[in-house]
Write a protein that holds these residues in place. Structure first.
Motif: not given
Length: 152
Positions: A1-8, A61-63, A98-101
Motif C-alpha cells: 500500500m502507498s504511504e499515507l501522508i497525514l498533514r494539516d 495525491g488524494r485526500v 486500516r487507514l483509520g487505524e
C-alpha cells in the motif's frame, strides 16, 4: 500500500473534507458548499488556533481521510493537557484498509508529543462499528456524552 501522508489541511482540501463529513452529517437534499463563508470562517479559526489541527490524510495525491485534533488544558490530573480527536472520516471506497487505524495511532503520537495525559474522543451513539474500532485500538468507553443544540 502507498504511504499515507497525514498533514494539516489547507483550504484546497475543504471540498474533500466536507464531502466525507457530509456522508453522515448533512441531509442528502443539502450539499456542503466549501465556499460557504461559515466553513471558511471555521477553517480560519482552526488554522489560527495553536491548540487545534484539522488533518488531511492523503494517499497517492488524494485526500482520503480527515480528523480534527484538539489540545485542551485542564486542572484535572494535576493540570495535565488532554488530546481530543473529533470528526474522524475515511472515504467510503477505502474503508476497511486500516487507514483509520493509522490515522488514530498517528493522532495518539501527536498527543504524546504535546505531553497530554490522556486522549479522548467522541463518536455518535449510532456509529457502533466505529465504537468497536476504537475499542480495538485501546479506547475505553468511560463517559456518557450529552449535547444541547443551540441553533441549526
Amino acid at each position: 500500500m502507498s504511504e499515507l501522508i497525514l498533514r494539516d489541511a489547507t483550504r484546497a482540501d475543504l471540498s474533500a473534507i466536507l464531502a466525507m463529513l457530509a456522508e453522515e452529517t448533512i441531509p442528502p437534499d443539502r450539499k456542503a458548499d466549501p465556499g460557504d463563508p461559515r466553513y471558511l470562517a471555521a477553517f480560519d479559526a482552526i488554522e489560527a488556533d495553536p491548540n487545534q489541527r484539522l488533518i488531511a490524510a492523503e494517499l497517492d495525491g488524494r485526500v482520503v481521510g480527515t480528523m480534527q485534533l484538539g489540545f485542551l488544558p485542564g486542572l484535572s490530573f494535576v493540570g495535565s493537557w488532554r488530546g481530543l480527536i473529533e470528526a474522524v472520516r475515511i472515504v467510503g471506497d477505502l474503508r476497511g484498509q486500516r487507514l483509520g487505524e493509522r490515522m488514530i495511532l498517528w493522532a495518539v503520537d501527536q498527543c504524546r508529543a504535546r505531553d497530554c495525559k490522556l486522549v479522548q474522543l467522541t463518536s455518535s451513539a449510532s456509529r457502533t462499528d466505529a465504537h468497536r474500532f476504537y475499542a480495538r485500538l485501546g479506547f475505553v468507553q468511560s463517559h456518557v456524552g450529552m449535547k444541547l443544540h443551540l441553533r441549526d
